[in-house]
Design a protein around this motif. Structure first.
Motif, PDB file in Angstrom:
ATOM      1  N   LEU B  55       0.883  -1.163   0.000  1.00  0.00           N
ATOM      2  CA  LEU B  55       0.000   0.000   0.000  1.00  0.00           C
ATOM      3  C   LEU B  55       0.919   1.211   0.000  1.00  0.00           C
ATOM      4  O   LEU B  55       1.406   1.628   1.045  1.00  0.00           O
ATOM      5  CB  LEU B  55      -0.884  -0.030   1.246  1.00  0.00           C
ATOM      6  N   GLY B  56       1.154   1.748  -1.196  1.00  0.00           N
ATOM      7  CA  GLY B  56       2.169   2.790  -1.289  1.00  0.00           C
ATOM      8  C   GLY B  56       3.502   2.202  -0.881  1.00  0.00           C
ATOM      9  O   GLY B  56       3.916   1.186  -1.415  1.00  0.00           O
ATOM     10  N   GLN B  57       4.120   2.815   0.109  1.00  0.00           N
ATOM     11  CA  GLN B  57       5.419   2.303   0.564  1.00  0.00           C
ATOM     12  C   GLN B  57       5.248   1.183   1.588  1.00  0.00           C
ATOM     13  O   GLN B  57       6.157   0.388   1.795  1.00  0.00           O
ATOM     14  CB  GLN B  57       6.211   3.464   1.176  1.00  0.00           C
ATOM     15  N   THR B  58       4.097   1.132   2.214  1.00  0.00           N
ATOM     16  CA  THR B  58       3.855   0.124   3.246  1.00  0.00           C
ATOM     17  C   THR B  58       3.802  -1.263   2.629  1.00  0.00           C
ATOM     18  O   THR B  58       3.235  -1.445   1.553  1.00  0.00           O
ATOM     19  CB  THR B  58       2.534   0.415   3.967  1.00  0.00           C
ATOM     20  N   GLN B  59       4.389  -2.223   3.328  1.00  0.00           N
ATOM     21  CA  GLN B  59       4.438  -3.577   2.798  1.00  0.00           C
ATOM     22  C   GLN B  59       4.203  -4.569   3.930  1.00  0.00           C
ATOM     23  O   GLN B  59       4.890  -4.514   4.947  1.00  0.00           O
ATOM     24  CB  GLN B  59       5.805  -3.814   2.177  1.00  0.00           C
ATOM     25  N   ASN B 146       7.314   0.122   6.764  1.00  0.00           N
ATOM     26  CA  ASN B 146       6.296   0.980   7.352  1.00  0.00           C
ATOM     27  C   ASN B 146       6.247   2.307   6.613  1.00  0.00           C
ATOM     28  O   ASN B 146       7.136   3.129   6.760  1.00  0.00           O
ATOM     29  CB  ASN B 146       6.602   1.209   8.840  1.00  0.00           C
ATOM     30  N   GLY B 147       5.222   2.484   5.803  1.00  0.00           N
ATOM     31  CA  GLY B 147       5.017   3.763   5.133  1.00  0.00           C
ATOM     32  C   GLY B 147       3.739   4.413   5.623  1.00  0.00           C
ATOM     33  O   GLY B 147       3.196   5.280   4.964  1.00  0.00           O
ATOM     34  N   GLY B 148       3.246   3.983   6.764  1.00  0.00           N
ATOM     35  CA  GLY B 148       2.013   4.523   7.311  1.00  0.00           C
ATOM     36  C   GLY B 148       0.816   3.654   7.015  1.00  0.00           C
ATOM     37  O   GLY B 148       0.824   2.868   6.069  1.00  0.00           O
ATOM     38  N   ASN B 149      -0.203   3.783   7.870  1.00  0.00           N
ATOM     39  CA  ASN B 149      -1.444   3.019   7.727  1.00  0.00           C
ATOM     40  C   ASN B 149      -1.210   1.519   7.685  1.00  0.00           C
ATOM     41  O   ASN B 149      -1.642   0.833   6.761  1.00  0.00           O
ATOM     42  CB  ASN B 149      -2.212   3.476   6.475  1.00  0.00           C
ATOM     43  N   HIS B 219       3.137   7.713   6.963  1.00  0.00           N
ATOM     44  CA  HIS B 219       3.727   7.775   8.301  1.00  0.00           C
ATOM     45  C   HIS B 219       4.116   9.198   8.695  1.00  0.00           C
ATOM     46  O   HIS B 219       4.215   9.487   9.878  1.00  0.00           O
ATOM     47  CB  HIS B 219       4.867   6.780   8.492  1.00  0.00           C
ATOM     48  N   TYR B 220       4.292  10.071   7.718  1.00  0.00           N
ATOM     49  CA  TYR B 220       4.531  11.471   8.075  1.00  0.00           C
ATOM     50  C   TYR B 220       3.251  12.092   8.634  1.00  0.00           C
ATOM     51  O   TYR B 220       3.283  12.817   9.621  1.00  0.00           O
ATOM     52  CB  TYR B 220       4.993  12.267   6.851  1.00  0.00           C
TER      53      TYR B 220
END
Lengths: 241, 446
Positions: B55-59, B146-149, B219-220
């Motif tokens: 999900l975007g950067q999140t994996q 961890n890219g947030g959410n 995450h920002y």
């Protein structure tokens, strides 16, 4: 590795991908010469070998180093970096420069800095600073002055947004001739940019949409080839108008 | 140590201010609008019940496994499932190994509640023997980046993994119909879980003084936001769970607006999961067709092997005996299977050497690694007499030496043959098993 004879001239390796263990120079065949080694290289007796994967660079007359792209930054003296104030101590500001350890910024390392006019930095202040000292096992030392003791461009960066990138991308952003993406964006839009070699760049513009557009265009261009960059930018800039 | 300060996410004042001011003009740092979701990609591993979600950067990687256990006393005929999270320090420097952090526990709880309270997974179908044996489903969630959410990404990973998971089929057999037979996957097609609906978690963040609402925070944004709300809904718009975190209060009208947006997003995500699961299943069935290709001999002896395995089970497995022996026994089978697999690999290598000079279309390497072919012929290796071992390589050689086109024709005819053969065998066996199963369920003391 055995296939590579150690007596090959370094020119065969320059601007090529090298991996740890590659022997790039044989000193026995080049007497009476001085060479300067940069990061990622090591002297093993009579040979110069590589210690990290990357591209071997050479500048005349005699400098060799290995360039690679990382998420983290290894501080080295003379680099211009973007740092974030993490803590304030009586003698130093503790600044994060993406390195293995926090860097010290002495409170007197400002132009005309005296005990009386110590600047007040909140935690989270963004600074454009120069690395003065970087030794293993010690915290790096920063300064907000150039070598002549002038403020130059160093100091606090206000407003804008700081983007995180790889060290490789920030190096290409600083390269000369200028990075084509940056040039193309600069022709169409007006914005300010400050690039730290530690994999951070700060963008400011009058409109926040411009900042976001510029920052994301630069971040995205890293994984594109030159031709793809051109096409991508053409599309992007068309949409603006 | 002062150096350790740097473990948490370092945000500059500039960034905090910018995120808030940009949101006022309805734009976010990654170029999204406040109600845009990041791009979602779902991929599946080679095994059933494994998924990878980006999900975007999140994996996040999800993995589902099952085990036979004794059920809880108050729910004698329901299986159970549990969620385990793994926050690797590779994903984010602020994650530490060892004791799970608050975020890890919260994440697990949110996903668990969404699945459990809405009864998305049919736990009653996981019952094998009431009060004695049920399947316990374990969902492992590994945060890779961890890219947030993380909640949404982990929830999708769990759902995707659950939808592709298959458990081995269990039947009662033996002379008195009292023995439990766990059919290995190559003997009988494993059964998928019964999932009634997919509860999708959609997270909102509330940022700034005006509590501007954003969906799917990075995450920002997570570092800046005053509060967040996770709504778990299914595609029908039923609210399964709501989690409100952070100190900022949110008015009633905003919550209703969140739910409306979330129901749209939930439908989108459900479609995405269903589509990717479907494509995985077609790919899987295609793989299965291939796996029977090498020779009809394999299938035939597979059936024989099944009988043997069943006998093996009958000898060791008594319903009256306690569960621990059942589990240890299944472990034994696993171990034995592995040994056999190793043995098989060696033999394959030998045959590979023997036929090394074959046609160019034959690739010894991929053959050697092909797990399905291995598994398919595994059963034949279990208990068949040695002369059959010799037969198989012969058959293989035949296939290999055939030219590509010829072999294609050959395969087609074979497939037809196979589809007929196992079906007739199974048809003869299955109804009886089913009847027995029902009888057992009825007669067994609850």
């Amino acid at each position: 590795m055995e296939a590579k004879p150690s007596s090959t001239s370094p020119s065969t390796f320059v601007d090529q991908l090298v991996v740890p263990g590659d022997v790039i120079l044989d000193l026995s065949s080049m007497a009476n010469q001085t060479i300067k080694l940069g990061g990622g290289l090591r002297q093993d007796g009579d040979s110069i070998s590589v210690m990290k994967a990357g591209t071997l660079r050479f500048t005349k007359p005699n400098k060799y180093w290995v360039e690679s792209s990382h998420k983290r930054y290894v501080p080295s003296a003379g680099d211009n970096v973007l740092g974030v104030v993490v803590d304030t101590k009586p003698e130093n500001f503790l600044v994060d420069i993406k390195g293995p350890a926090l860097a010290f910024l002495p409170v007197l390392a400002f132009e005309g800095g005296t005990r009386r006019n110590i600047p007040k930095f909140e935690v989270g202040t963004l600074l454009y600073v120069r690395v003065v000292n970087a030794n293993t096992g010690m915290n790096p030392e920063l300064s907000c002055m150039d070598a002549n003791g002038k403020a130059a461009e160093y100091g606090v960066l206000k407003e804008g947004y700081m983007f995180e990138s790889s060290t490789g991308l920030s190096r290409t952003l600083l390269s000369s001739p200028p990075y084509p993406v940056l040039e193309a964006l600069g022709k169409k839009l007006s914005f300010e940019i400050a690039v730290g070699i530690n994999g951070r760049f700060w963008v400011n513009a009058s409109q926040s949409s411009t900042v976001i557009l510029v920052g994301n265009a630069i971040l995205k261009s890293e994984s594109l080839s030159l031709v793809q960059q051109k096409i991508y930018l053409e599309k992007l800039l068309k949409n603006i108008q | 140590m002062e150096q350790r300060v740097a473990t948490s996410l370092i945000m500059t004042l500039n960034e905090k201010k910018f995120i808030e001011s940009a949101l006022l003009s309805e734009i976010r740092v990654d170029g999204r609008r406040p109600f845009d979701y990041r791009t979602l990609t779902i991929t599946f591993g080679s095994e059933d019940g494994s998924s990878e979600v980006q999900l975007g950067q999140t994996q996040v990687i999800g993995f589902v496994t099952a085990q036979l256990v004794q059920p809880y006393r108050d729910r004698p005929n329901e299986g159970s499932f549990s969620i385990y999270t793994e926050f690797s320090p590779m994903a984010d420097p602020s994650f530490e190994t060892g004791r799970p952090t608050d975020i890890a526990i919260e994440l697990g709880r949110i996903i668990d509640r969404g699945l459990r309270e809405s009864r998305a997974v049919d736990t009653e179908s996981l019952c094998v023997i009431s009060g004695k044996l049920v399947w316990s489903i374990r969902i492992d969630l590994h945060i890779i980046d961890n890219g947030g959410n993380l909640v949404d990404a982990a929830n999708i990973a769990a759902l995707a993994a659950l939808s592709t998971f298959r458990r081995p089929e269990c039947t009662f057999g033996g002379e008195d119909g009292q023995q439990l037979i766990i059919h290995p996957p190559d003997v009988r097609e494993p059964l998928p879980l019964i999932i009634h609906h997919l509860p999708i978690a959609v997270t909102f963040g509330f940022i700034g003084k005006e509590n501007t609402m954003v969906i799917d925070p990075t995450h920002y944004e997570e570092a800046v936001m005053g509060g967040s709300m996770t709504a778990t809904l299914n595609t029908n718009g039923d609210v399964c769970a709501i989690q409100k975190a952070g100190g900022e209060g949110v008015p009633h009208s905003v919550i209703m607006q969140c739910l409306r947006i979330a129901s749209v997003k939930a439908a989108d995500i459900t479609n995405k999961i269903k589509n990717s699961v479907e494509s995985y299943n077609t790919e899987r069935s295609l793989r299965k067709v291939k796996r029977h290709n090498p020779s009809t001999v394999v299938v035939e002896f597979g059936q024989q092997g099944c009988g043997d395995v069943a006998k093996h089970h009958m000898e060791r497995l008594n319903l009256g005996s306690d569960e621990s022996s059942v589990i240890s026994h299944s472990d034994d089978v696993e171990l034995g299977r592995k040994l056999i697999e190793n043995d098989k690999m060696e033999k394959r290598n030998i045959t590979a050497k023997r036929f090394g000079g074959g046609t160019a279309t034959w690739d010894p390497y991929s053959r050697g690694v092909d797990g399905n072919a291995l598994r398919a012929s595994l059963a034949s290796r279990v208990a068949t007499p040695p002369e059959i071992h010799k037969e198989e390589p012969k058959q293989e050689k035949q296939n290999e030496t055939l030219s590509y086109q010829q072999s294609l024709v050959h395969e087609v005819t074979k497939i037809e043959l196979q589809t007929k053969q196992p079906k007739t065998l199974k048809d003869a066996v299955k109804p009886r098993h089913k009847r027995r199963n029902k009888l057992m369920a009825n007669s067994s003391p609850s």
